[in-house]
Motif scaffolding. Structure first.
Motif, PDB file in Angstrom:
ATOM      1  N   SER A 202       0.827  -1.207   0.000  1.00 47.76           N
ATOM      2  CA  SER A 202       0.000   0.000   0.000  1.00 47.76           C
ATOM      3  C   SER A 202       0.860   1.256   0.000  1.00 47.76           C
ATOM      4  O   SER A 202       0.384   2.355  -0.290  1.00 47.76           O
ATOM      5  CB  SER A 202      -0.928   0.006   1.219  1.00 47.76           C
ATOM      6  OG  SER A 202      -0.167   0.009   2.422  1.00 47.76           O
ATOM      7  N   ARG A 281      -3.546   0.909  -6.612  1.00 51.96           N
ATOM      8  CA  ARG A 281      -4.447   1.249  -7.713  1.00 51.96           C
ATOM      9  C   ARG A 281      -3.751   1.036  -9.053  1.00 51.96           C
ATOM     10  O   ARG A 281      -2.664   1.552  -9.286  1.00 51.96           O
ATOM     11  CB  ARG A 281      -4.909   2.708  -7.625  1.00 51.96           C
ATOM     12  CG  ARG A 281      -5.718   3.053  -6.389  1.00 51.96           C
ATOM     13  CD  ARG A 281      -7.062   2.344  -6.381  1.00 51.96           C
ATOM     14  NE  ARG A 281      -7.864   2.719  -5.213  1.00 51.96           N
ATOM     15  CZ  ARG A 281      -8.957   2.082  -4.829  1.00 51.96           C
ATOM     16  NH1 ARG A 281      -9.375   1.021  -5.521  1.00 51.96           N
ATOM     17  NH2 ARG A 281      -9.626   2.474  -3.756  1.00 51.96           N
ATOM     18  N   SER A 283      -3.272   1.783 -12.966  1.00 47.23           N
ATOM     19  CA  SER A 283      -3.565   2.856 -13.915  1.00 47.23           C
ATOM     20  C   SER A 283      -4.504   2.317 -14.989  1.00 47.23           C
ATOM     21  O   SER A 283      -4.724   1.102 -15.103  1.00 47.23           O
ATOM     22  CB  SER A 283      -2.271   3.364 -14.557  1.00 47.23           C
ATOM     23  OG  SER A 283      -1.739   2.377 -15.445  1.00 47.23           O
ATOM     24  N   LYS A 287      -4.606  -1.560 -16.132  1.00 39.55           N
ATOM     25  CA  LYS A 287      -5.830  -2.346 -15.977  1.00 39.55           C
ATOM     26  C   LYS A 287      -6.291  -2.910 -17.315  1.00 39.55           C
ATOM     27  O   LYS A 287      -6.816  -4.032 -17.380  1.00 39.55           O
ATOM     28  CB  LYS A 287      -6.929  -1.498 -15.344  1.00 39.55           C
ATOM     29  CG  LYS A 287      -8.183  -2.292 -14.997  1.00 39.55           C
ATOM     30  CD  LYS A 287      -9.151  -1.498 -14.131  1.00 39.55           C
ATOM     31  CE  LYS A 287      -8.677  -1.399 -12.704  1.00 39.55           C
ATOM     32  NZ  LYS A 287      -9.718  -0.831 -11.797  1.00 39.55           N
ATOM     33  N   ASP A 409      -9.940  -5.700  -9.351  1.00 42.86           N
ATOM     34  CA  ASP A 409     -10.494  -5.031  -8.173  1.00 42.86           C
ATOM     35  C   ASP A 409     -10.183  -5.807  -6.898  1.00 42.86           C
ATOM     36  O   ASP A 409      -9.987  -5.219  -5.825  1.00 42.86           O
ATOM     37  CB  ASP A 409     -12.002  -4.824  -8.333  1.00 42.86           C
ATOM     38  CG  ASP A 409     -12.761  -6.119  -8.562  1.00 42.86           C
ATOM     39  OD1 ASP A 409     -12.132  -7.118  -8.974  1.00 42.86           O
ATOM     40  OD2 ASP A 409     -13.991  -6.138  -8.339  1.00 42.86           O
ATOM     41  N   GLU A 412      -6.602  -4.971  -5.903  1.00 34.87           N
ATOM     42  CA  GLU A 412      -6.548  -3.663  -5.243  1.00 34.87           C
ATOM     43  C   GLU A 412      -7.027  -3.757  -3.801  1.00 34.87           C
ATOM     44  O   GLU A 412      -6.428  -3.151  -2.896  1.00 34.87           O
ATOM     45  CB  GLU A 412      -7.385  -2.652  -6.035  1.00 34.87           C
ATOM     46  CG  GLU A 412      -6.782  -2.311  -7.393  1.00 34.87           C
ATOM     47  CD  GLU A 412      -7.645  -1.361  -8.207  1.00 34.87           C
ATOM     48  OE1 GLU A 412      -7.110  -0.716  -9.133  1.00 34.87           O
ATOM     49  OE2 GLU A 412      -8.867  -1.263  -7.921  1.00 34.87           O
ATOM     50  N   ARG A 413      -8.074  -4.538  -3.568  1.00 33.49           N
ATOM     51  CA  ARG A 413      -8.578  -4.688  -2.195  1.00 33.49           C
ATOM     52  C   ARG A 413      -7.584  -5.440  -1.317  1.00 33.49           C
ATOM     53  O   ARG A 413      -7.475  -5.163  -0.117  1.00 33.49           O
ATOM     54  CB  ARG A 413      -9.931  -5.400  -2.206  1.00 33.49           C
ATOM     55  CG  ARG A 413     -11.081  -4.516  -2.675  1.00 33.49           C
ATOM     56  CD  ARG A 413     -12.428  -5.105  -2.278  1.00 33.49           C
ATOM     57  NE  ARG A 413     -12.703  -6.372  -2.934  1.00 33.49           N
ATOM     58  CZ  ARG A 413     -13.312  -6.486  -4.110  1.00 33.49           C
ATOM     59  NH1 ARG A 413     -13.695  -5.391  -4.771  1.00 33.49           N
ATOM     60  NH2 ARG A 413     -13.548  -7.673  -4.632  1.00 33.49           N
ATOM     61  N   LEU A 416      -5.185  -2.719  -0.207  1.00 33.94           N
ATOM     62  CA  LEU A 416      -5.724  -1.595   0.564  1.00 33.94           C
ATOM     63  C   LEU A 416      -6.533  -2.016   1.780  1.00 33.94           C
ATOM     64  O   LEU A 416      -6.916  -1.166   2.586  1.00 33.94           O
ATOM     65  CB  LEU A 416      -6.591  -0.723  -0.353  1.00 33.94           C
ATOM     66  CG  LEU A 416      -5.838  -0.075  -1.527  1.00 33.94           C
ATOM     67  CD1 LEU A 416      -6.804   0.625  -2.463  1.00 33.94           C
ATOM     68  CD2 LEU A 416      -4.782   0.899  -1.009  1.00 33.94           C
TER      69      LEU A 416
END
Length: 417
Positions: A202, A281, A283, A287, A409, A412-413, A416
């Motif tokens: 992160s 994240r 870009s 992605k 997604d 990313e989770r 984060l």
């Protein structure tokens, strides 16, 4: 999964069944000799870390160096003997406890356990017999087997020495339920390591920290020696397929990190690849490529079934990559996909991470594959593969690594959360 992967053992009946099946394929009368192998010298009195001959382990369940399996079959009668190093208090002070005969019997289901010095006398008796089919394991050009073949040829005229490694390859390609469970345990500990390490990304971290943390998280679960050297490649280093020199410089937010990692449980390997964006994240461009590689992987999954070849998987993955990269304007109409697709999309998985196989033959039920489509775009300064492990079923395949997040997604989770 057991919290310590070192405690996972396969049932003795599995190893006994492997020996029985092997002997069924060999003409009588025969002697089969398989070596566990010995450590390779690093320097002076220091060795590289020992890794057992996988075929020996597949037949015995024993991973102790220097051991030798001798089997004979004549007129339907089978004899099995396992030769191991004798217990030695002085040697054990330096290198740890050696296995006792009763422990070896329990793991291998072989009743006759002899000390290794007696092997030479047994071998001399064997070499004095005539009309015997000698069967050795020459996998990986094993030096002990090569030396014994030379000795047999010198002592016995017109003798046939059979290489049994092809028999063992065909057997190892088809996994039993206990092998599949071991692979699933290896996948589970691999997924745990990925989940724990992803949180560190992160913020700005180095390749070296990611690499070290992944190996630490596997070691905490009892996997001290991964299936292969862990890969943590950031930025342009993602364009090196087997990047194993992680740098200690912090990676900037937005940098992609290719992670390729495999835990081991019960001797069996996992092989999982994920790509993570530092900071959590992707870009837009990252992605877009991620979705293309995932589409390639899903097409591979839907293609895999008995009768399909690894070449078929490569072909359908290439077709998807060509179509989607052309839609993006990355691949011109006259450009070959090999500019961006650099490796095969699947390989067999088992005791070795790139397990033994007859790779041009059609798949069959109970094969286990690592499926790893990858696209690499030097003009963009990055590329990556996404890799999961599957079991070939009667009419398709089952995703063994389904609990490890894979969609963009979800990745990313992971970072984060």
């Amino acid at each position: 999964m057991n919290s310590d992967a070192r405690h996972l053992t396969l049932p003795a009946d599995f190893f006994r069944g492997n020996r029985t099946k092997l002997l069924e394929q060999i003409p009588e009368p025969c002697f089969v000799i398989v070596y566990a192998g010995n450590p390779v010298a690093l320097s002076a009195d220091t060795d590289y870390r020992y890794s057992v001959n996988r075929n020996f382990y597949y037949l015995t369940g024993i991973q102790q160096s220097g051991s030798v399996l001798v089997m004979s079959k004549s007129a339907g009668k089978v004899n099995e003997t396992l030769f191991i190093h004798p217990t030695d208090p002085i040697r054990e002070r330096w290198n740890g406890k050696l296995m006792a005969p009763e422990e070896v019997k329990t793991l291998s289901s072989i009743n006759e356990i002899c000390w290794l010095p007696a092997f030479e006398d047994r071998l001399s008796d064997i070499l004095n017999q005539s009309g015997i089919n000698f069967c050795l394991d020459f996998s990986n050009h094993r030096s002990e087997a090569q030396a014994l073949r030379g000795r047999i040829s010198e002592l016995i005229q017109n003798v046939t020495v059979t290489d049994i490694s092809s028999h063992l390859t065909r057997m190892r390609m088809v996994k039993k339920s206990c092998e599949i469970k071991a692979i699933e345990s290896a996948i589970e500990l691999t997924g745990n390591a990925l989940a724990a390490t992803a949180k560190k990304m992160s913020e700005s971290v180095s390749e070296l920290l990611i690499y070290a943390d992944l190996d630490y998280e596997m070691a905490k679960q009892g996997c001290l020696i991964p299936a292969f050297t862990t890969i943590a490649a950031g930025g342009e280093n993602t364009l090196c397929l087997h990047y194993i020199e992680p740098d200690n410089q912090r990676l900037a937010p937005g940098t992609l990190v290719q992670v390729d990692i495999g835990g081991v449980a019960g001797g069996y390997s996992a092989d999982i690849s994920r790509v993570f964006p530092i900071g959590g994240r992707f870009s837009t461009r990252q992605k877009q490529l991620y979705q293309i590689v995932r589409a390639c992987q899903e097409k591979a999954f839907s293609t895999i079934k008995p009768g399909v070849t690894l070449a078929d998987i490569n072909r359908v993955v290439s077709d998807v990559a060509v179509e989607l990269l052309r839609d993006m304007g990355v691949l011109s109409s006259d450009q070959d996909i090999s500019s961006y697709v650099w490796h095969n999309s699947a390989h067999h998985l088992g005791l070795d991470v790139h397990d033994v196989s007859f790779r041009y033959e059609p798949l069959c039920e109970s094969n286990v594959l690592a499926v790893e489509p990858g696209i690499y775009i030097p003009e963009w300064g990055f590329g990556f593969r996404i890799e999961d492990d599957v079991l070939v079923t009667a009419d398709g395949c089952r995703l063994l690594s389904s609990r490890i997040p894979v969609n963009a997604d979800e990745i990313e989770r992971m970072i984060l959360s």
